[in-house]
Design a protein around this motif. Structure first.
Motif, PDB file in Angstrom:
ATOM      1  N   TYR A   8       0.832  -1.195   0.000  1.00 46.12           N
ATOM      2  CA  TYR A   8       0.000   0.000   0.000  1.00 46.12           C
ATOM      3  C   TYR A   8       0.875   1.256   0.000  1.00 46.12           C
ATOM      4  CZ  TYR A   8      -3.497   3.449   1.123  1.00 46.12           C
ATOM      5  OH  TYR A   8      -4.299   4.552   1.080  1.00 46.12           O
ATOM      6  N   LEU A   9       1.877   1.269   0.857  1.00 47.14           N
ATOM      7  CA  LEU A   9       2.776   2.424   0.915  1.00 47.14           C
ATOM      8  C   LEU A   9       3.538   2.579  -0.399  1.00 47.14           C
ATOM      9  CD1 LEU A   9       4.046   1.999   4.587  1.00 47.14           C
ATOM     10  CD2 LEU A   9       2.487   3.764   3.725  1.00 47.14           C
ATOM     11  N   GLN A  10       3.939   1.455  -0.993  1.00 44.88           N
ATOM     12  CA  GLN A  10       4.615   1.485  -2.288  1.00 44.88           C
ATOM     13  C   GLN A  10       3.701   2.098  -3.352  1.00 44.88           C
ATOM     14  OE1 GLN A  10       7.943   0.258  -3.717  1.00 44.88           O
ATOM     15  NE2 GLN A  10       6.968   1.815  -4.991  1.00 44.88           N
ATOM     16  N   ALA A  11       2.416   1.723  -3.316  1.00 48.53           N
ATOM     17  CA  ALA A  11       1.458   2.275  -4.273  1.00 48.53           C
ATOM     18  C   ALA A  11       1.337   3.794  -4.107  1.00 48.53           C
ATOM     19  CB  ALA A  11       0.097   1.597  -4.105  1.00 48.53           C
ATOM     20  N   LEU A  12       1.349   4.277  -2.865  1.00 48.39           N
ATOM     21  CA  LEU A  12       1.293   5.723  -2.618  1.00 48.39           C
ATOM     22  C   LEU A  12       2.524   6.421  -3.180  1.00 48.39           C
ATOM     23  CD1 LEU A  12      -0.071   6.048   1.041  1.00 48.39           C
ATOM     24  CD2 LEU A  12      -1.211   6.756  -1.066  1.00 48.39           C
ATOM     25  N   PHE A  35       1.037   8.393   7.645  1.00 48.28           N
ATOM     26  CA  PHE A  35       1.561   7.048   7.886  1.00 48.28           C
ATOM     27  C   PHE A  35       2.900   7.098   8.624  1.00 48.28           C
ATOM     28  CE2 PHE A  35      -1.412   5.772   4.445  1.00 48.28           C
ATOM     29  CZ  PHE A  35      -2.080   4.791   5.152  1.00 48.28           C
ATOM     30  N   ALA A  36       3.629   8.192   8.493  1.00 50.15           N
ATOM     31  CA  ALA A  36       4.923   8.344   9.175  1.00 50.15           C
ATOM     32  C   ALA A  36       4.737   8.490  10.684  1.00 50.15           C
ATOM     33  CB  ALA A  36       5.673   9.550   8.605  1.00 50.15           C
ATOM     34  N   TYR A  37       3.507   8.672  11.117  1.00 51.13           N
ATOM     35  CA  TYR A  37       3.198   8.821  12.542  1.00 51.13           C
ATOM     36  C   TYR A  37       3.204   7.470  13.266  1.00 51.13           C
ATOM     37  CZ  TYR A  37       0.866  10.832  16.615  1.00 51.13           C
ATOM     38  OH  TYR A  37       0.572  11.267  17.877  1.00 51.13           O
ATOM     39  N   ASP A  38       3.018   6.379  12.519  1.00 56.43           N
ATOM     40  CA  ASP A  38       2.884   5.047  13.109  1.00 56.43           C
ATOM     41  C   ASP A  38       4.219   4.295  13.071  1.00 56.43           C
ATOM     42  OD1 ASP A  38       2.262   2.434  13.819  1.00 56.43           O
ATOM     43  OD2 ASP A  38       0.446   2.350  12.583  1.00 56.43           O
ATOM     44  N   TYR A  42       7.679   2.710  10.051  1.00 53.14           N
ATOM     45  CA  TYR A  42       9.013   3.307   9.918  1.00 53.14           C
ATOM     46  C   TYR A  42       9.928   2.520   8.978  1.00 53.14           C
ATOM     47  CZ  TYR A  42       8.064   6.339  14.011  1.00 53.14           C
ATOM     48  OH  TYR A  42       7.561   7.248  14.894  1.00 53.14           O
ATOM     49  N   GLY A  43      10.022   1.228   9.184  1.00 56.27           N
ATOM     50  CA  GLY A  43      10.898   0.394   8.362  1.00 56.27           C
ATOM     51  C   GLY A  43      10.489   0.393   6.903  1.00 56.27           C
ATOM     52  N   TYR A  44       9.192   0.291   6.667  1.00 49.73           N
ATOM     53  CA  TYR A  44       8.683   0.300   5.289  1.00 49.73           C
ATOM     54  C   TYR A  44       8.983   1.643   4.620  1.00 49.73           C
ATOM     55  CZ  TYR A  44       5.924  -3.763   6.792  1.00 49.73           C
ATOM     56  OH  TYR A  44       5.522  -4.973   7.283  1.00 49.73           O
ATOM     57  N   LEU A  45       8.750   2.715   5.356  1.00 54.21           N
ATOM     58  CA  LEU A  45       8.960   4.040   4.776  1.00 54.21           C
ATOM     59  C   LEU A  45      10.444   4.263   4.452  1.00 54.21           C
ATOM     60  CD1 LEU A  45       6.452   6.050   6.980  1.00 54.21           C
ATOM     61  CD2 LEU A  45       6.219   5.508   4.548  1.00 54.21           C
ATOM     62  N   ARG A  46      11.327   3.755   5.318  1.00 58.06           N
ATOM     63  CA  ARG A  46      12.771   3.846   5.010  1.00 58.06           C
ATOM     64  C   ARG A  46      13.097   3.023   3.772  1.00 58.06           C
ATOM     65  NH1 ARG A  46      13.467   3.545  10.454  1.00 58.06           N
ATOM     66  NH2 ARG A  46      13.932   1.330  10.429  1.00 58.06           N
ATOM     67  N   LYS A  80      14.864   6.347  16.201  1.00 61.66           N
ATOM     68  CA  LYS A  80      16.313   6.562  16.200  1.00 61.66           C
ATOM     69  C   LYS A  80      16.942   6.328  14.829  1.00 61.66           C
ATOM     70  CE  LYS A  80      20.704   5.435  18.429  1.00 61.66           C
ATOM     71  NZ  LYS A  80      21.333   6.249  17.403  1.00 61.66           N
ATOM     72  N   SER A  81      16.539   5.275  14.129  1.00 56.31           N
ATOM     73  CA  SER A  81      17.110   5.010  12.803  1.00 56.31           C
ATOM     74  C   SER A  81      16.774   6.136  11.828  1.00 56.31           C
ATOM     75  CB  SER A  81      16.591   3.692  12.234  1.00 56.31           C
ATOM     76  OG  SER A  81      17.000   2.625  13.046  1.00 56.31           O
ATOM     77  N   ASN A  82      15.543   6.624  11.884  1.00 48.39           N
ATOM     78  CA  ASN A  82      15.142   7.727  11.008  1.00 48.39           C
ATOM     79  C   ASN A  82      15.891   9.009  11.376  1.00 48.39           C
ATOM     80  OD1 ASN A  82      13.323   6.199   9.500  1.00 48.39           O
ATOM     81  ND2 ASN A  82      11.645   6.623  10.909  1.00 48.39           N
ATOM     82  N   LYS A  83      16.016   9.254  12.687  1.00 46.57           N
ATOM     83  CA  LYS A  83      16.741  10.435  13.161  1.00 46.57           C
ATOM     84  C   LYS A  83      18.172  10.395  12.637  1.00 46.57           C
ATOM     85  CE  LYS A  83      16.376  11.398  17.521  1.00 46.57           C
ATOM     86  NZ  LYS A  83      16.442  11.760  18.935  1.00 46.57           N
TER      87      LYS A  83
END
Length: 182
Positions: A8-12, A35-38, A42-46, A80-83
């Protein structure tokens, strides 16, 4: 069949990349920021390089895209990984540039993001003198939200010496005085 979270995130992300409609881009970016709030995302968005997408959008002329991208980064950097990623990707400078936005939501997210990104190792990046000086100006803002947030930034993320230096610098410059209109 229901799409999985990653799909779903990939489709977005794909929709964002292929659409020519400014309105559709805004809508998709708003969804990605939400979605970045959840933490589950995090891992998928990275994996989908969404932090880079958000950072890239900070330099757009479309103020709505900048606002949503800044909000998305603000949501992401609680992790932390995103930061670490944002700090290593030279993300602080474009975030600092958002402090001069005319959109209060963008500014609020930028201040909050700088707070979240501040660590003993990153404080030289996130609290340089021009930022401290900017927070001093914001602390005098008519907006209570901005004034309160800037005050917290100054009290919790800056040293008394930094604040004093910025105050002294402000006395000798015309910073904050609006330029005349053409």
């Amino acid at each position: 069949m229901e799409l999985g979270r990653l799909e779903y995130l990939q489709a977005l992300v794909t929709e964002f990349q292929v659409t020519d409609s400014a309105e559709a881009k805004e809508q998709v970016l708003a969804n990605l920021a939400n979605f970045a709030y959840d933490p589950k995302n995090y891992g998928y968005l990275r994996q989908l390089q969404v932090p880079d997408l958000f950072l890239d959008m900070l330099s757009e002329d479309n103020e709505t895209l900048v606002e949503f991208a800044m909000g998305g980064l603000c949501n992401l950097c609680l992790d932390k990984s995103n930061k670490d990623y944002i700090l290593e990707a030279s993300g602080v400078e474009p975030i600092i540039n958002c402090l001069s936005s005319s959109n209060e939501e963008t500014v609020m997210s930028a201040v909050t993001t700088l707070m979240y990104l501040t660590t003993p190792q990153s404080c030289q990046q996130t609290t340089p003198l021009p930022v401290v000086e900017c927070m001093l100006r914001f602390s005098l803002s008519a907006s209570r939200r901005l004034s309160n947030l800037a005050t917290v930034f100054l009290e919790d993320y800056c040293t008394p010496l930094q604040v004093e230096e910025a105050k002294n610098l402000s006395k000798h410059t015309a910073v904050g005085i609006p330029l005349p209109k053409d």
